[in-house]
Design an enzyme around this catalytic site. Sequence first.
Site, short mmCIF file in Angstrom:
data_model
loop_
_atom_site.label_atom_id
_atom_site.label_comp_id
_atom_site.label_asym_id
_atom_site.label_seq_id
_atom_site.Cartn_x
_atom_site.Cartn_y
_atom_site.Cartn_z
N GLY A 8 -25.60 -0.59 15.29
CA GLY A 8 -24.47 -0.21 14.44
C GLY A 8 -23.65 0.88 15.11
CG ASP A 34 -21.69 -2.75 16.06
OD1 ASP A 34 -21.35 -3.73 15.36
OD2 ASP A 34 -21.66 -1.58 15.65
CB THR A 84 -30.03 -0.25 7.57
OG1 THR A 84 -29.43 -0.02 8.84
CG2 THR A 84 -29.30 -1.38 6.87
CG ASN A 109 -28.99 11.10 2.23
OD1 ASN A 109 -29.05 12.05 3.00
ND2 ASN A 109 -27.94 10.86 1.47
CG MET A 110 -30.53 9.53 8.21
SD MET A 110 -32.28 9.05 8.26
CE MET A 110 -32.85 9.96 9.69
CG HIS A 140 -21.61 6.27 -1.92
ND1 HIS A 140 -22.57 6.38 -2.90
CD2 HIS A 140 -22.13 6.85 -0.81
CE1 HIS A 140 -23.63 7.00 -2.40
NE2 HIS A 140 -23.39 7.28 -1.13
CG HIS A 141 -17.01 4.99 1.42
ND1 HIS A 141 -17.01 3.68 1.85
CD2 HIS A 141 -18.16 5.53 1.89
CE1 HIS A 141 -18.09 3.43 2.55
NE2 HIS A 141 -18.82 4.53 2.60
CE LYS A 144 -23.80 3.21 -0.58
NZ LYS A 144 -24.31 3.09 0.81
#
Length: 248
Positions: A8, A34, A84, A109-110, A140-141, A144
């Site tokens: 990605g 990718d 992911t 979530n990192m 979220h945007h 997503k």
Amino acid sequence: MVKIFLTGISGKMGKTICRYAEESGCASISGGLDTADAPDYPTFRRAADVNVDFDVIADFSRPQTLDEVIALSDRYERPVIIATTGYDENGMKKIEALSKRRAVLMSGNMSFGVTLLTALLEKAAAALGDGFDAEIVEKHHNQKADAPSGTSLMLARSVQSARPESRIICGRSGANCKRGKNDISISSVRGGTVVGEHEVMFLGNDEIITLSHSAFSRKIFAVGAVKAAKFLIGKKPALYGMRDVLGL
């Protein structure tokens, strides 16, 4: 310096990690997988085509790429970060099987902040008991793809770990939507350019306790990804999470 291979790499998070690694000098990007080429980095379409060296695979792609990620990990015998979200039951079984032979760190979530939030939610849910209803709102945007977010599911499971009898539900619609006593409900909002906002409410009689996290840029996820990559070096096969990275 840890060498990261990004699946990605041409996506929003892939570009953010490349930029952070270059600016901070804390990691190097060996290349990526990718469907579109990433400027300045070797980009491959299939695991079988990869011909660069790396220490860790970091997957920020889509669930459909999982087989290629696993093939690459097995071919080079390297650990994997799976950031992911949206995996089905079959995908989760494949990840669990991979963790029997490689070190795998999986997290929806990192960021350090969300990782801490999961620990706080477990304590809050246990302390408050079933006298407080748990509700989650995530934003979220508008691009997503999945809903609810992987982060909101992770937060809901943190509450659920302290309340094993509870069930997670996603949204409500219709005339017969009375809340179940043990429901943990997630509501999803999509719009604009919101990076990510998560609000967890414990609603009791005459009081509400709210724990929340807001991401203002994707850089926080890149910082977490690099720290996770360094953590995985030399680790034994197992399924790890970000709380292992932070020692929580």
